[in-house]
Design a protein around this motif. Structure first.
Motif: not given
Length: 296
Positions: A202-229
């Motif tokens: 986790a520490r290596a992932l966070m330090s090397r790829f900080p630009e992608y960390l907001p992905i882990f904070a997404v509470p839900s997303y939609e795909y083909r009309g379905k919500t995934y939480r």
């Protein structure tokens, strides 16, 4: 967006041919470097690590900046990592994105093998394609097992070859008690890790790829009309929590690697082997309040 004819042409061979010039072949262990997927090394037997305690409990709190251990309870005992495995799957994807060998718009072909994986899953069908960007979100938020296999097969030609690269990368990061057998964390006796190794990842992932960390904070997303939480129920509930990943299989219990930022400092909290998701979340929350509360 590629045309249909272009996609068909692309998937006559593994996407890994576009990701790196040298791919995994056979069942040999591999090393994933900044230059892409490489060969050598030898397989590591799971038995070499020792016995795994079924539903064994572990907990660890580390300071993100210094790496200092603030609390540890059986942090080096072997556990089945379950879907925490997908942190490494994502790490390897992020490496390829950072190197430019992969883009979020690249399309990944869904095989029959990938489509057949049990839930949690996105539910795509064999023969379809999905963009890398969607794959990343499905792994981080929904913990989709079918998507983990899709990524592995497209980047390395097979899930076994990809898992060998995952293990080699773990070793290079100092995760010396970890071995991966698949990209999802679905049950396999050879898939092992520890709370400390997961914190290292986790520490290596966070330090090397900080630009992608907001992905882990997404509470839900939609795909083909379905919500995934999000499977991480602490998001939006516990102050400062902004990632990372949950996991569960019957032999492992409920896992969570969480990161929290309060007062300008960040912690990584790992709990493995919770009797339930609720009990695990309560323990992680208690550790956060103890070590990241007022006066920290």
């Amino acid at each position: 967006m590629r045309s249909l004819d272009a996609l068909r042409s692309l998937f006559r061979r593994p996407l890994a041919l576009l990701v790196a010039l040298v791919l995994l072949a056979g069942c040999q262990s591999t090393t994933l470097t900044a230059d892409g997927l490489m060969q050598p090394s030898r397989p590591i037997a799971a038995a070499a690590f020792g016995e795994v305690e079924r539903r064994g409990h572990s907990a660890l709190v580390i300071d993100y900046q210094s790496g200092r251990t603030l609390f540890a309870d059986q942090a080096d005992e072997l556990r089945y990592p379950a879907s925490l495995t997908k942190l490494m799957t994502l790490y390897l994807v992020f490496e390829q994105l950072k190197s430019g060998r992969l883009s979020k718009d690249d399309q990944l072909l869904v095989s029959e093998n990938a489509a057949s994986k049990p839930p949690s899953k996105l539910g795509v069908e064999a023969g379809e394609t999905i963009p890398v960007g969607l794959a990343i979100q499905a792994l981080a938020t929904k913990s989709a097992n079918d998507v983990a296999t899709i990524v592995a097969e497209n980047l390395a030609g097979s899930e076994g070859a990809f898992a060998a690269s995952m293990t080699a990368k773990a070793r290079s990061l100092g995760m010396n008690r970890t071995r991966f057998a698949n990209a999802s964390g679905l049950p396999d006796p050879g898939q092992i890790s520890t709370a400390r190794d997961m914190a290292i990842l986790a520490r290596a992932l966070m330090s090397r790829f900080p630009e992608y960390l907001p992905i882990f904070a997404v509470p839900s997303y939609e795909y083909r009309g379905k919500t995934y939480r999000a499977t991480n129920k602490l998001l939006g509930k516990v102050a400062g929590v902004d990632g990372l990943k949950t996991g569960y299989i019957n032999d492992a219990g409920s896992h969570l690697v969480a990161t929290v930022k309060r007062g300008g400092r960040r912690l990584i909290v790992v709990v493995l082997g919770g009797k339930s998701g609720r009990e695990r979340d309560e323990e992680v929350t208690a550790l956060i309040e103890r070590f990241a509360g007022p006066g920290f």
